[in-house]
Design a protein around this motif. Sequence first.
Motif, PDB file in Angstrom:
ATOM      1  N   VAL A  83       0.849  -1.195   0.000  1.00 36.32           N
ATOM      2  CA  VAL A  83       0.000   0.000   0.000  1.00 36.32           C
ATOM      3  C   VAL A  83       0.885   1.245   0.000  1.00 36.32           C
ATOM      4  O   VAL A  83       1.839   1.362   0.773  1.00 36.32           O
ATOM      5  N   GLN A  84       0.538   2.151  -0.908  1.00 41.09           N
ATOM      6  CA  GLN A  84       1.337   3.352  -1.173  1.00 41.09           C
ATOM      7  C   GLN A  84       1.498   4.254   0.064  1.00 41.09           C
ATOM      8  O   GLN A  84       0.726   4.127   1.019  1.00 41.09           O
ATOM      9  N   TYR A 107       0.367   6.816   1.386  1.00 39.16           N
ATOM     10  CA  TYR A 107      -0.694   7.820   1.427  1.00 39.16           C
ATOM     11  C   TYR A 107      -0.840   8.410   2.821  1.00 39.16           C
ATOM     12  O   TYR A 107      -1.558   9.386   3.023  1.00 39.16           O
ATOM     13  N   TYR A 152      -3.462  11.355  -2.859  1.00 41.72           N
ATOM     14  CA  TYR A 152      -4.482  10.378  -2.477  1.00 41.72           C
ATOM     15  C   TYR A 152      -5.695  11.024  -1.825  1.00 41.72           C
ATOM     16  O   TYR A 152      -6.634  10.342  -1.437  1.00 41.72           O
ATOM     17  N   LYS A 162      -9.181  12.635  -1.252  1.00 41.85           N
ATOM     18  CA  LYS A 162     -10.449  12.523  -1.981  1.00 41.85           C
ATOM     19  C   LYS A 162     -11.290  13.784  -1.839  1.00 41.85           C
ATOM     20  O   LYS A 162     -12.345  13.902  -2.458  1.00 41.85           O
ATOM     21  N   ALA A 163     -10.846  14.704  -0.994  1.00 42.05           N
ATOM     22  CA  ALA A 163     -11.615  15.931  -0.795  1.00 42.05           C
ATOM     23  C   ALA A 163     -11.515  16.809  -2.031  1.00 42.05           C
ATOM     24  O   ALA A 163     -10.430  16.989  -2.589  1.00 42.05           O
ATOM     25  N   VAL A 164     -12.636  17.365  -2.480  1.00 45.62           N
ATOM     26  CA  VAL A 164     -12.612  18.334  -3.570  1.00 45.62           C
ATOM     27  C   VAL A 164     -12.010  19.627  -3.009  1.00 45.62           C
ATOM     28  O   VAL A 164     -12.470  20.127  -1.985  1.00 45.62           O
TER      29      VAL A 164
END
Lengths: 421, 421
Positions: B109-110, B112, B158, B160-162
């Motif tokens: 897993v990267q 993030y 990574y 996900k918030a706009v």
Amino acid sequence: MPTFAKLAQQYSRALLDDVIPFWMRHSADREHGGYFTCLARDGSVYDTDKFLWLQARQVWTFSMLCNRLTKRDEWLQFARQGAEFLARHGRDGEGDWYFSLTRDGRPLVQPYNIFSDCFAAMAFSQYALAAKDEPAREIAGRTYRNILRRKDQPKGRYTKAVPGTRPMVSLALPMILANLTLELEWLLEPAVFNQAVDTCLKEVFTLFLDEKTQVLREQVAPDGSHLDCFEGRVLNPGHGIEAMWFIMDIAERRNDRSLMERAVDIVLQTLELGWDKQLGGIFYFLDAQGHPPQQLEWDQKLWWVHIETLVALLKGYGLTGRKTCWTWFERVHEYTWKHFPDPKYGEWFGYLNRSGEVLLPLKGGKWKGCFHIPRGLYLCMRELEKLAAASADRQAVRQPGAWPAGKKSTGGLSRKKKGQS
Amino acid sequence: MPTFAKLAQQYSRALLDDVIPFWMRHSADREHGGYFTCLARDGSVYDTDKFLWLQARQVWTFSMLCNRLTKRDEWLQFARQGAEFLARHGRDGEGDWYFSLTRDGRPLVQPYNIFSDCFAAMAFSQYALAAKDEPAREIAGRTYRNILRRKDQPKGRYTKAVPGTRPMVSLALPMILANLTLELEWLLEPAVFNQAVDTCLKEVFTLFLDEKTQVLREQVAPDGSHLDCFEGRVLNPGHGIEAMWFIMDIAERRNDRSLMERAVDIVLQTLELGWDKQLGGIFYFLDAQGHPPQQLEWDQKLWWVHIETLVALLKGYGLTGRKTCWTWFERVHEYTWKHFPDPKYGEWFGYLNRSGEVLLPLKGGKWKGCFHIPRGLYLCMRELEKLAAASADRQAVRQPGAWPAGKKSTGGLSRKKKGQS
């Protein structure tokens, strides 16, 4: 146990006199459109964010009732209020659906989650049928094609997995595509429809079904082999059972008896494994090897798991007549009706602890909305009505749904479908 | 309640005769290096993936014991086995730390999650001190600079918030930076050290502290205003309390009495709010407005929450002499020792349900490793030893840790620090 007819009435009343009115009373956002889904025990709104899954699913529910039960103006209006909000605010520039929006429709969370698109396609397909709305049909079709294009990389640039180390595929996508493809059949080319269904069936049975235990895995390697890691070992009994009633719908659509029996076998095996023999109810998560699951909520009893199981058992019983389905239905029905409905404020609780006590008193939140309960109540009602009718017709001469000797009989799988249910 | 000296012995024995031997016995991966952290109740390994947080924290624990308790060869060896594995496999091309690796060190897993980097920096700093290892010191320094560079966009690509819709900052980062900066003081320029500590203090108190309730928020707007959404309303009592003992360490380091009193106030307020008055123990999550939290595990009782609270209460008592700290210590101590230690196989359970029953019998997993329990036992032991010594010295004339009138007295904050604790 009451008669089929009495039971049908119980499910119908809960749907039409309790659950649907609850959401109509409390969830409309008259100012900005769309719905409030975060509803406290008494229906009051405690959060106004708009989660795409739940907005779309509520559009679907009200449209579905118009299409399959009665075309009521207030239901269609209610569906429209969500569909218009979603059409206006739900997509980014590429037509992918955001995960969440503010109350007034500004995007909050990026389209990292392909299930937003799946529920949007379902919603606009049902709404297009209910409202005879051509733009809605186009949105449904475009979204469906988008899903097929994205499905091999469903998380796109948001994936955290390092490519190549441990490739993994998830049951969730073929499972929902099975349901979605049936939902959208009316707007798909027959070849596209058949190919999509064939692919789903193949993936579910060749990749995710553990032949030894007859229970579905949630994640496997792309060749179907098992992965000895948390994600590879996790079992989600409710998910597996829900997937199987999607498969039963395909089996009924294709008049495929062996597929139906197979789906019923898996439901029953999953229940044997997932039922809490000590305290009743169905566990949320288990580990295939009995190790501790990573999900801390593993032992909780969730609304959707139980109502989807009731649907699967009734479909299974109606179509195969297997006694075990009915015995399990009685057991799950009793647990469900005893623990989930809220006698004081109406609607159903969503989250119980292992002992069956209310863990969170909400009626709706980020994940529970106007979907599983009304869909499940509707489907159970329909199955029970069919059983009641068959029972009256047959005057107890034949078991309900018992498989006829010939393939094209009027009983069992080839029974007339009503309202696409 | 036993005497301070008896209590110190209880914590010391648990650390040295139970917890540390348990991890030495069960967690070494002699084949590939690093540690197994997924240990069943009896210590058997049930999963071999290597999670960076837990690998790094275990290196830290064994190195810290060498630095602060006794330099035992077997402990240093044990720390080395993790440090070498991490140095070899833990980072990507940019020096960011992956989230997880396979047993043999291939990235899963990267990077993030910036906390992987924080724990790696802590680990290599302690290990460098213990082993007098220059390359380890360099890794620690480079990782620390990397964290400062990334800290304003901790999730990087990574996220996900706009961007722009609802900017939000998290307590977790300044909180861990407070602890990390103290840990790394020996290898930082004094100006860098002081500026980092000042920034942490400012952020914690001006942004995250809710002045009205005197409890910390987990997420706020960048100007400190409250956000009426799930992430904005969530409270994590254990997190807030742990943050406050990091602040007490800074207060002690800076001989700042008012900062110390303030931290103690917050710990006590948080306990008033977070303590389960019905069944005992401290809740995992709460909603600031009393709405249903989104975390389904909200009512569970977790190992780290309780041991970190014991540390905070003992530090608070030792440094301010406030009776309420001791009363709370007795209550939390009693709950903790009654419910968490496993009398059969040793070590402590991690996850209890609300009633205090074992929810998952694991001793280690994806999040529980060799860290909070041994660190907490060590710190409690040290605080209790100081209290015992002070009590003997003063022959009951003064309260332990009572604040002297002058700022530079020998009691309270300016007491001699032992072994950097």
